[in-house]
Design a protein around this motif. Structure first.
Motif, short mmCIF file in Angstrom:
data_model
loop_
_atom_site.label_atom_id
_atom_site.label_comp_id
_atom_site.label_asym_id
_atom_site.label_seq_id
_atom_site.Cartn_x
_atom_site.Cartn_y
_atom_site.Cartn_z
N LEU A 299 -7.16 -2.12 26.13
CA LEU A 299 -7.18 -0.88 25.36
C LEU A 299 -6.46 0.24 26.11
N LEU A 300 -6.57 0.24 27.42
CA LEU A 300 -5.84 1.23 28.23
C LEU A 300 -4.34 0.98 28.14
N ALA A 301 -3.94 -0.28 28.17
CA ALA A 301 -2.52 -0.62 28.04
C ALA A 301 -1.99 -0.13 26.70
N ARG A 302 -2.74 -0.35 25.63
CA ARG A 302 -2.34 0.13 24.30
C ARG A 302 -2.23 1.64 24.27
N HIS A 303 -3.23 2.30 24.85
CA HIS A 303 -3.24 3.76 24.86
C HIS A 303 -2.05 4.31 25.65
N CYS A 304 -1.78 3.73 26.80
CA CYS A 304 -0.64 4.19 27.61
C CYS A 304 0.68 3.95 26.90
N GLU B 106 -8.32 -16.55 22.77
CA GLU B 106 -7.35 -15.54 22.34
C GLU B 106 -7.97 -14.16 22.15
N MET B 107 -9.26 -14.12 21.78
CA MET B 107 -9.90 -12.84 21.51
C MET B 107 -10.41 -12.21 22.80
N VAL B 108 -10.05 -10.95 23.03
CA VAL B 108 -10.49 -10.23 24.22
C VAL B 108 -11.73 -9.39 23.92
N TYR B 109 -11.73 -8.72 22.78
CA TYR B 109 -12.89 -7.89 22.42
C TYR B 109 -12.94 -7.75 20.91
N GLU C 146 -1.61 -9.34 22.20
CA GLU C 146 -1.14 -7.97 22.34
C GLU C 146 -0.74 -7.67 23.79
N ALA C 147 -1.44 -8.24 24.74
CA ALA C 147 -1.09 -8.02 26.14
C ALA C 147 0.34 -8.49 26.41
N TYR C 148 0.71 -9.66 25.89
CA TYR C 148 2.07 -10.19 26.09
C TYR C 148 3.12 -9.27 25.45
N LEU C 149 2.84 -8.78 24.26
CA LEU C 149 3.83 -7.95 23.59
C LEU C 149 3.88 -6.54 24.17
N MET D 184 13.27 -6.40 17.96
CA MET D 184 12.69 -7.73 17.83
C MET D 184 11.19 -7.71 18.11
N ILE D 185 10.78 -6.95 19.11
CA ILE D 185 9.36 -6.85 19.44
C ILE D 185 8.58 -6.22 18.30
N GLU D 186 9.14 -5.18 17.70
CA GLU D 186 8.46 -4.54 16.57
C GLU D 186 8.18 -5.55 15.46
N ASN D 187 9.17 -6.35 15.11
CA ASN D 187 8.98 -7.32 14.05
C ASN D 187 8.00 -8.43 14.46
N GLU D 188 7.99 -8.75 15.74
CA GLU D 188 7.02 -9.75 16.21
C GLU D 188 5.60 -9.22 16.11
N ARG D 189 5.41 -7.95 16.40
CA ARG D 189 4.08 -7.35 16.25
C ARG D 189 3.65 -7.38 14.78
#
Length: 445
Positions: free
Chosen positions: A199-204, A245-248, A339-342, A385-390
């Motif tokens: 969640l911190l990675a996403r926020h940053c 695969e699920m973190v939280y 999500e961590a990988y992307l 490419m990353i955007e479309n993968e997400r």
């Protein structure tokens, strides 16, 4: 039913003469006099219940239908990115996160005066994580919000803080959670260090702190606690799934063994499933954009998340999302290892480096074609490419609208709908304007 330390109190309505203030007092508060080291975990459980109100599925369509992947016959204001201030959904989108904050504050403030009790560290860590997550929902939806830390005068309307200050508060809470929480152990509905790091990675990433985003995402990857599976099915989204695969995830209480609640109620096709006699949840009024479904390669195993069928109330044949399982105890994905990988790949690209390693790890597991660094003329091409993968990976998981804002797609999308830039945010609920007529509504509403 799960128990919490929520106590009913009478509503106290007070008006403030100050401008740009908000009423953030929930109907239920945890009484500090009742909290002790034995029941602190129950207080934190109350924070979860305050956030979900056994209807957490209501959060998912709000931002999803604003974007370009999900279409619906309902939520007309969100579909048009022109939300009426009297829209009822605004009330819970604003109010429930603050109910979570109220209990989280009670737990955190107890911990601050009992920090020598090491057994309380993981409980306090989850309280910090939940408070950060609640504020991230509020900030994503409404922008500037009031920051409550507990003990505020109930007769005042705390001022809305700047976007930068809210984001800094969220980041500080997540860093505290990382420090206090232990490494992941099942179930996935229990907070862990890795959940806080992701969640911190996403926020940053959303805050433009790309190196921090990469560092935290790679810490989750390198923890060895999670892995991408060789197959993709709905089992990873089950309540307390055993999937790596699920973190939280956030779970809710059982609904008398009824299986048509949760995310299947949001995205479900309704009627009879085309593969058998199963009755599907949902109204069939929400479906996935054809161009997104067509973007999967023929070998991509994620295609099984969709099926085509004519709508129950209209004649179009559309693509329905079927990735979320029907079960009596609904579960909601907050963050997954994918999500961590992307995030790691995107964070490096936003610093000018094309590194396909993490991107390929995910693509390989999804049986999609791999890429080389040389396939991309520059970092921007890789970001596209990353955007479309997400989009392909996180359909229906509440991430697309924030992605569109980060990738610069939200404003053109709003323009195509003839809506102003301020509609990237929700309007403040009409109730707040009634309580305090001097409050400043969000821009362009």
């Amino acid at each position: 039913m799960k128990q919490s330390l929520f106590l009913s109190i009478s509503a106290i309505i007070g008006l403030s003469a100050c401008s740009n203030k908000l009423d953030v007092r929930p109907d239920n508060l945890a009484s500090p006099s009742m909290i002790n080291s034995t029941n602190l975990g129950t207080v934190v459980n109350g924070a979860k219940l305050g956030l979900t109100n056994n209807a957490f599925y209501g959060y998912y369509p709000l931002t999803e239908v604003m974007g370009d992947d999900v279409q619906t016959l309902g939520y007309a204001g969100y579909e048009a990115c022109n939300i009426p201030v009297a829209e009822n959904s605004l009330q819970f989108a604003y109010r429930y996160p603050y109910q979570c904050v109220a209990n989280a504050n009670a737990a955190i403030n107890y911990w601050l005066s009992h920090s020598g009790e090491t057994a309380l560290r993981p409980i306090a860590g989850e309280a910090y994580l939940l408070r950060a997550y609640a504020y991230s929902l509020l900030n994503e939806q409404f922008g500037e919000v009031a920051l409550m830390k507990g003990g505020e005068d109930p007769l005042t309307f705390p001022a809305r803080e700047s976007d930068d200050k809210v984001k800094a508060f969220i980041e500080a809470d997540l860093r505290q959670a990382v420090d206090l929480l232990p490494d992941f152990t099942a179930p996935v509905t229990k907070a862990s260090k890795q959940a806080a790091q992701l969640l911190l990675a996403r926020h940053c990433l959303n805050s433009g702190k790309f190196k921090d985003a990469v560092d935290n995402a790679e810490a989750v990857i390198n923890s060895g606690k999670f892995s991408l599976g060789d197959k993709v099915d709905s089992s990873m989204f089950l309540y307390n799934t055993s999937s790596k695969e699920m973190v939280y995830a956030i779970g809710e209480t059982s609904s008398n063994n009824v299986k048509n609640y949760g995310l299947p109620a949001v995205f479900g096709a309704g009627g009879t499933a085309p593969w058998g006699g199963e009755t599907l949840a949902g109204s069939g009024n929400t479906w996935i954009n054809e161009s997104l479904v067509d973007s999967y390669e023929a070998t991509d195993v994620r295609q099984k998340w969709y099926f085509k069928r004519k709508g129950l109330t209209f004649d179009l044949v559309v693509n329905y999302l079927n990735k979320f399982p029907m079960e009596a105890t609904p579960s909601y994905p907050v963050c997954r290892i994918a999500e961590a990988y992307l995030i790691a790949a995107e964070g490096k690209a936003r610093q000018g480096t094309v590194d396909v390693a993490h991107f390929n790890t995910l693509r390989e597991k999804r049986k999609a074609s791999l890429r080389t660094n040389g396939d991309f003329a520059n970092a921007q091409a890789f970001l596209d490419m990353i955007e479309n993968e997400r989009r392909r990976e996180f359909t229906g998981e509440r991430l697309r609208w924030s992605d569109m804002r980060r990738f610069g797609k939200a404003l053109p999308w709003l323009s195509s709908l003839q809506q102003p830039a301020g509609h990237a945010l929700f309007p403040l609920p009409e109730r707040l304007l009634m309580l305090n007529p001097t409050i400043k509504q969000n821009k362009d509403y």
